[in-house]
Design an enzyme around this catalytic site. Structure first.
Site, PDB file in Angstrom:
ATOM      1  N   HIS A 272      30.746  29.853  20.041  1.00 10.80           N
ATOM      2  CA  HIS A 272      30.918  30.681  21.233  1.00 10.80           C
ATOM      3  C   HIS A 272      32.162  30.280  22.023  1.00 10.80           C
ATOM      4  CE1 HIS A 272      28.375  33.017  24.448  1.00 10.80           C
ATOM      5  NE2 HIS A 272      29.447  33.667  24.088  1.00 10.80           N
TER       6      HIS A 272
ATOM      7  N   PHE B  10      22.894  27.805  32.245  1.00 12.51           N
ATOM      8  CA  PHE B  10      22.658  28.841  31.238  1.00 12.51           C
ATOM      9  C   PHE B  10      23.986  29.258  30.617  1.00 12.51           C
ATOM     10  CE2 PHE B  10      18.757  30.311  33.794  1.00 12.51           C
ATOM     11  CZ  PHE B  10      17.873  29.683  32.935  1.00 12.51           C
ATOM     12  N   GLU B  11      23.982  29.439  29.315  1.00 12.21           N
ATOM     13  CA  GLU B  11      25.189  29.777  28.558  1.00 12.21           C
ATOM     14  C   GLU B  11      25.890  31.027  29.074  1.00 12.21           C
ATOM     15  OE1 GLU B  11      24.386  29.532  24.468  1.00 12.21           O
ATOM     16  OE2 GLU B  11      26.304  30.348  23.821  1.00 12.21           O
ATOM     17  N   GLY B  12      25.119  31.980  29.577  1.00 13.00           N
ATOM     18  CA  GLY B  12      25.696  33.233  30.041  1.00 13.00           C
ATOM     19  C   GLY B  12      26.613  33.085  31.244  1.00 13.00           C
TER      20      GLY B  12
END
Lengths: 317, 256, 317, 256
Positions: free
Chosen positions: C121, D53-55
């Site tokens: 990512h 959180f990754e977002g």
């Protein structure tokens, strides 16, 4: 500066990054800075300069500090003249275009009593950014062929392994301490910044310690109501000090513009009396006052009201 | 159009520089002459021209009579389209979004190299100047217009220090050094508009300003300068141009 | 992709970056995309997906497109199944954790009819960021030693010339086109983004062409009143389309949450009937409707109201 | 404190994982068990613990009964301290601001390598899995806790594909590959809590959960696993822990 990745990781792991209040006084904040530290200064030229913190470092009698900033104004004169630091890494150094070349910068650098290490503006920004990203360098395409690059010994030129193009690599800069002034933050250090950001976010994320002064401490609830407005997270902040007019005589976006009369006075004083003039200035405005309020009262109520009126006017449109 | 209105050297610089800008360009400008030139172009022939300030301002609207004192304070941000971190504004140059950069300097040489760092021997300078700021990045990464007073002490054979690269030693040396784009486009002075030889990259006179003689230019230049036998002459500032300038800077802060 | 710096500069110089209105229809926007282009998709998973633009590309019968996105959800199924693209560069690909593995992604990749090019990512984000910065690569410290890196042929591992540490270099990604959906922008393309930004800013600055859909077109005056809220500048934007509910059935922060009933229906349809199911879906919801409004009416007023109520609730605290 | 309350395997995973977290840590967590474990730790012994959180969410407050469905939608941002671009959240791992990352996977092997990309031969897989997401970055850049069901098909000698690096081939191979920090800290399953040998980096049993026998663990593990002759046994979930969990997830979305 010059840390290995493991050293950087260890220094960061050792910091208390928990959700905790860290409000302190200017004096306590100054004690977080150790002699010999490399100190990165937020803001640019006359804008959001963490003036109160530099003022506090001088009053605390720090020594052997080195500094970096995107563009350096009167705070640079005071750093040299007060003796807290003899080395400033920056891209431009003088009070401001309208006031001409700094007599103090000239006096100290031309006599080799202090060093002005010149890098291109973008390269300084990319050095902080590399530090903030946890990588050892950042590639860039300026400075090649210039004497600015030629006189620096920690640049590398490589051929890009993908395109074969020449690129310059600038090393990460992870300051020991970053000094940042913001309009608002909470007691944990979550900061909102209005207007121009300059290099403050990269500086804060790159540094091993962040001291933040703020015009106002707001509730964590207020921060949480608009988390997309938080520019610097509490996990990167080690000390928070509420200092109204903490940039004076420089500006803080939307709150007050530069104190031009005071800056004209400073320019005249240093032009006419050079080092003697800045010594007088340090005595009267930095070492003399009992506290920050007394310093502000020396600037004068009329100037404070005028600077504030001009500062807030940005929102009048 | 009458050519009778008198004008100052600064007004001449602003007008001649402004004429070099075209509609729709993204112009990286400092305060003073560059900003006046860009705003003049915007008002007269370039409504879609965008000004960038180094401090982090994209597309401000410059209010007549309220010219900002520097590019890094809030006054620059009046009615701007966007504010960015400094590093990201400079990266717009590297990414290629900027068409023209405006520069000055204490010295310029035959190949358009600029010095704003040291006068004399850099290791032991007669004068330590304020330094590059974004000058090196602008000169490295985009087309540049240099606007400065035409004086022998400023137009030198070789600058004491290359702060902002022009064509370096001329010919292909700029590209050879890795600077594959940009370069000095024009040098605008109070005596002439100067360009660069396509091959040697040596500075040459494109056009003289009205009433200026070739010898005047030579006498004020520290190196050999090619001037055509019958050099073109620039159109003098028009009333329209001067009116806009004086409307923008009624107190003559930058055009006295 | 794979452009030299000069090619990138020339492509950018050739774009009309002037302050000009560029409002157009979805169909006109789709025409800005050429067959064979690499298209970067903004948002992440179910959030701020430029769904209306992908919908329009499918209806326009585009072909040979390749795509990239931070995390790919149902739009990836539709890209493969519609035939507009056979290659998606992404870090994770399925409808969403709660719905399990995408049957469509599996069917196309396991039969080698399409490719899911897997990058970490962060490496995707850094490839866009390098593209946005105009440098040919970005250094990073993950992926080393993994099979994710081993199966990629355009990574370089070098020893840092400053520290000697191993770092991986990932190449810049400059998409031919970026598709971005925002809550607000003006007719020039100055965009404000609320909430999560994902990789949208880097994608927009890296791309050679940016097509922006927006819930609402606001005045340039409104943008100029808070320039520090502009996240993408007009100079990088080539087309603006006002498309209310332009992410449906996905979410747009603060305006509507995902249309969960519709997404459950889609999950069931593709789980039970796999490719036949997605073909039905494309016919009914993408190729069938006369226009975007008719598509929205197929989603149903009740779901639109419910998704909007949930979306706005983020501001209820 | 009574130990009589019955609990599910998922609740056991959440409780045992949560106990591994300490106050003040920055925890990179996905939804489901990791988020429950981190929130449980926050409520019971770590009020200063921060969830990432990754977002792009830093320090959200997780509202009981309103657990987010994924880390990339607005529900994750409730009362957060900051929202960041995804790339910048992941860079916090690289910069060293994060203490622990929480991972799952389809397969884990003797050296803690995780596979979430391919089952079977990657060039011609039996199943193409959804892929790494941020898994590779988390596993490369910080200490990681792996929480998963203990099944022979998941605990394999060698993963089909190293999506997220553990200790690679054991010993110093992780550091040799350039991954100088981080690594697998613990693996928490419904049967045991497992760690890694300080030298060989091979997985070993730290403690068995109440009522679990060594053979049970061996039968459900696809490789040789060191278990002490008299292994320690974990404290069963307490009423307090289960009450908080059930308060957080009243509908048993993740703890059924």
């Amino acid at each position: 500066m010059g840390q290995s990745y493991l050293e950087l990781r260890e220094a960061t792991a050792a910091r208390d990054r928990s959700l905790r209040e860290k409000v302190m006084t200017l004096e306590e904040a100054a004690n977080l800075v150790n002699n010999g530290d490399h100190v990165a200064i937020g803001g640019c030229t006359l804008s959001r300069t963490p003036f109160a913190l530099i003022w506090a470092l001088i009053r605390a009698g720090k020594s052997d500090l080195s500094f970096s900033r995107s563009i350096t104004s009167t705070e640079g004169d005071l750093i040299f003249a007060s003796g807290i630091g003899k080395h400033i890494l920056t891209s431009w150094f003088s009070q401001g275009i309208v006031w001409g070349i700094s007599k103090i910068m000239r006096a100290y650098t031309e006599s080799n009593r202090a060093q002005f290490e010149e890098w291109s503006h973008m390269s300084i920004g990319l050095r902080y950014r590399a530090g903030a990203m946890g990588v050892p360098f950042m590639p860039m395409r300026s400075m090649m062929g210039s004497d600015v690059a030629a006189q620096l010994d920690n640049l590398k030129e490589i051929d890009c392994p993908f395109t074969g193009e020449k690129v310059i690599l600038v090393p990460a800069l992870n300051p020991d301490v970053a000094l940042i002034h913001v309009q608002r933050c909470d007691a944990y250090g979550n900061a909102q910044i209005d207007g121009l950001q300059f290099m403050d976010i990269d500086i804060a994320m790159a540094a091993n310690k962040v001291i933040m002064t703020t015009e106002r401490i707001v509730s964590n609830d207020q921060i949480r109501r608009s988390p997309d407005q938080t520019k610097i997270p509490f996990i990167a902040v080690d000390g928070v000090v509420e200092v109204p007019y903490g940039c004076a005589p420089h500006e803080c976006f939307g709150m007050y513009e530069p104190f031009f009369d005071h800056l004209d006075m400073y320019a005249t004083l240093t032009k006419e009396k050079s080092e003697e003039g800045v010594a007088e200035y340090l005595e009267k405005f930095v070492r003399g006052p009992a506290d920050w309020s007394e310093y502000l009262s020396l600037l004068g109520m009329a100037d404070i009201l005028d600077a504030s009126r001009r500062g807030r006017s940005i929102y009048n449109d | 159009m009458t050519e009778s209105t008198p004008y100052t050297a600064s007004e001449l610089l602003a007008v001649m520089s402004g004429r070099l800008l075209t509609d729709g360009q993204i112009v990286f400008a400092g305060v003073g002459i560059p900003l006046l030139a860009a705003t003049l172009a915007q008002r007269l022939h370039g409504p879609g021209l965008t000004i960038l300030f180094e401090g982090g301002t994209l597309g401000p609207f410059v209010v007549a009579g309220e010219l900002p004192p520097s590019t890094n304070e809030q006054r620059c941000t009046r009615r701007a389209n966007m504010l960015l971190p400094i590093t990201d504004v400079l990266l717009l140059l590297q990414r290629g979004y900027v068409d023209v950069g405006f520069m000055g300097g204490a010295q310029v040489d035959r190949y358009g190299n600029l010095n704003s760092s040291f006068l004399g021997e850099p290791s032991n300078p007669a004068v330590r100047l304020p330094g590059t700021g974004g000058g090196n990045d602008i000169a490295s990464l985009t087309q540049m217009i240099v606007a400065m007073k035409h004086e022998k002490r400023r137009f030198v054979e070789r600058v004491d220090f290359v702060t902002s690269p022009g064509f370096l030693a001329g010919g292909t040396t700029r590209a050879d050094a890795g600077l594959v784009s940009g370069g000095v486009f024009k040098v605008v002075t109070d005596l002439a508009v100067l360009g660069f030889d396509a091959t040697t990259k040596a500075m040459k006179v494109d056009a003289l300003h009205p009433g200026v003689t070739p010898d005047q230019v030579r006498d004020n230049t520290g190196f050999d300068l090619h001037i055509d036998d019958s050099p073109t002459v620039t159109e003098p500032p028009t009333d329209a141009e001067l009116q806009v300038l004086r409307h923008l800077d009624p107190e003559r802060l930058y055009t006295a």
